[in-house]
Write an enzyme that holds these catalytic residues in place. Structure first.
Site, PDB file in Angstrom:
ATOM      1  N   SER A  88      -4.706   7.800   4.710  1.00  0.00           N
ATOM      2  CA  SER A  88      -4.025   7.841   6.015  1.00  0.00           C
ATOM      3  C   SER A  88      -2.615   8.404   5.907  1.00  0.00           C
ATOM      4  CB  SER A  88      -3.968   6.436   6.620  1.00  0.00           C
ATOM      5  OG  SER A  88      -5.265   6.052   7.013  1.00  0.00           O
ATOM      6  N   PHE A  89      -1.961   8.167   4.772  1.00  0.00           N
ATOM      7  CA  PHE A  89      -0.601   8.698   4.636  1.00  0.00           C
ATOM      8  C   PHE A  89      -0.596  10.226   4.733  1.00  0.00           C
ATOM      9  CE2 PHE A  89       3.469   9.569   2.490  1.00  0.00           C
ATOM     10  CZ  PHE A  89       4.273   8.731   3.249  1.00  0.00           C
ATOM     11  N   CYS A 109      -8.229   4.550   8.521  1.00  0.00           N
ATOM     12  CA  CYS A 109      -8.474   3.102   8.578  1.00  0.00           C
ATOM     13  C   CYS A 109      -7.657   2.461   7.459  1.00  0.00           C
ATOM     14  CB  CYS A 109      -9.963   2.813   8.386  1.00  0.00           C
ATOM     15  SG  CYS A 109     -10.285   1.052   8.222  1.00  0.00           S
ATOM     16  N   HIS A 115       1.894  -2.611   0.641  1.00  0.00           N
ATOM     17  CA  HIS A 115       1.509  -1.221   0.908  1.00  0.00           C
ATOM     18  C   HIS A 115       1.064  -0.995   2.347  1.00  0.00           C
ATOM     19  CE1 HIS A 115       1.536   1.476  -2.496  1.00  0.00           C
ATOM     20  NE2 HIS A 115       0.928   2.340  -1.715  1.00  0.00           N
TER      21      HIS A 115
HETATM   22  N1  RBF Z   1      -5.161   4.784   2.689  1.00  0.00           N
HETATM   23  C1  RBF Z   1      -5.859   4.455   3.797  1.00  0.00           C
HETATM   24  O1  RBF Z   1      -6.186   5.330   4.598  1.00  0.00           O
HETATM   25  N2  RBF Z   1      -6.217   3.152   4.034  1.00  0.00           N
HETATM   26  C2  RBF Z   1      -5.873   2.128   3.212  1.00  0.00           C
HETATM   27  O2  RBF Z   1      -6.250   0.975   3.479  1.00  0.00           O
HETATM   28  C3  RBF Z   1      -5.118   2.448   2.057  1.00  0.00           C
HETATM   29  N3  RBF Z   1      -4.718   1.467   1.211  1.00  0.00           N
HETATM   30  C4  RBF Z   1      -3.992   1.783   0.128  1.00  0.00           C
HETATM   31  C5  RBF Z   1      -3.555   0.771  -0.741  1.00  0.00           C
HETATM   32  C6  RBF Z   1      -2.816   1.078  -1.869  1.00  0.00           C
HETATM   33  C7  RBF Z   1      -2.370  -0.040  -2.774  1.00  0.00           C
HETATM   34  C8  RBF Z   1      -2.500   2.445  -2.149  1.00  0.00           C
HETATM   35  C9  RBF Z   1      -1.709   2.819  -3.367  1.00  0.00           C
HETATM   36  C10 RBF Z   1      -2.907   3.433  -1.301  1.00  0.00           C
HETATM   37  C11 RBF Z   1      -3.646   3.141  -0.161  1.00  0.00           C
HETATM   38  N4  RBF Z   1      -4.082   4.158   0.707  1.00  0.00           N
HETATM   39  C12 RBF Z   1      -4.787   3.819   1.818  1.00  0.00           C
HETATM   40  C13 RBF Z   1      -3.893   5.582   0.376  1.00  0.00           C
HETATM   41  C14 RBF Z   1      -2.645   6.213   1.020  1.00  0.00           C
HETATM   42  O3  RBF Z   1      -2.864   6.443   2.400  1.00  0.00           O
HETATM   43  C15 RBF Z   1      -2.363   7.559   0.335  1.00  0.00           C
HETATM   44  O4  RBF Z   1      -3.525   8.352   0.361  1.00  0.00           O
HETATM   45  C16 RBF Z   1      -1.902   7.407  -1.089  1.00  0.00           C
HETATM   46  O5  RBF Z   1      -0.825   6.506  -1.179  1.00  0.00           O
HETATM   47  C17 RBF Z   1      -1.452   8.768  -1.677  1.00  0.00           C
HETATM   48  O6  RBF Z   1      -0.382   9.312  -0.932  1.00  0.00           O
END
Ligand code: RBF
Length: 161
Positions: free
Chosen positions: A62-63, A86, A94
């Site tokens: 999502s980021f 999601c 986080h």
């Molecule tokens: N991305 C999501 O879209 N949903 C999540 O629930 C989610 N949980 C994450 C939890 C952790 C501990 C980390 C490190 C990343 C998570 N990400 C999640 C990924 C985030 O959106 C992104 O893709 C990464 O941080 C790389 O920039």
């Protein structure tokens, strides 16, 4: 906040046959985001959107929706963008950082006014809560995202005319 008692108004005639829609989908929690995407695509189809006018692109999490949507807007190839993700609360902070970052940045893109960006990011405490919003007891939110995109394109067009 439950949305079980809320339904978007579909009484006005809606025609998406000449609309170009971009959809950026996060791969994290794919079992959920795939279903939200399906819901959005079937709703767009229902209102006549052409397959070749729907541009679906994937990003890892999502980021990355922030960059994905910004670049898609910059391309000038779409009339509205649906950001699908999601984010499920885990054991670390986080969740809060990602939710805040994505929400604020997508909001900024909206106020920049290039194209409307629809906020299709589920932010939930549990997987079950997500499941009930992508085809479960609260319906498929993907359909609402699609409808919102169509309505916002109409909004922009009305202003121009
Ligand atoms: N991305 C999501 O879209 N949903 C999540 O629930 C989610 N949980 C994450 C939890 C952790 C501990 C980390 C490190 C990343 C998570 N990400 C999640 C990924 C985030 O959106 C992104 O893709 C990464 O941080 C790389 O920039």
């Amino acid at each position: 906040m439950s949305t079980s008692n809320f339904q978007l108004d579909t009484n006005e005639p809606l025609d998406a046959s000449d609309m170009r829609i971009g959809i950026v989908v996060a791969e994290w929690n794919k079992q959920i985001t795939d279903k939200l995407l399906e819901g959005a695509l079937s709703e767009l189809q229902k209102y006549g959107a052409k397959e070749q006018s729907i541009n679906v692109m994937h990003v890892p999490g999502s980021f990355e929706l922030i960059y994905g949507c910004a670049e898609m807007a910059r391309s000038g190839l779409v009339d509205a963008i649906i950001a699908i993700g999601c984010i499920i609360k885990g054991e670390t902070p986080h969740f809060d950082y990602i939710c805040q970052g994505v929400t604020q940045e997508l909001a900024k893109q909206n106020s920049a006014g290039r194209v409307p960006v629809i906020y299709g990011v589920l932010t939930v405490n549990t997987l079950e809560q997500a499941e009930s919003r992508c085809g479960g007891k609260y319906g498929n939110k993907g359909c609402e995202y699609a409808l919102s995109a169509i309505k916002m394109i109409n909004f922009a067009r009305e202003l121009k005319n």
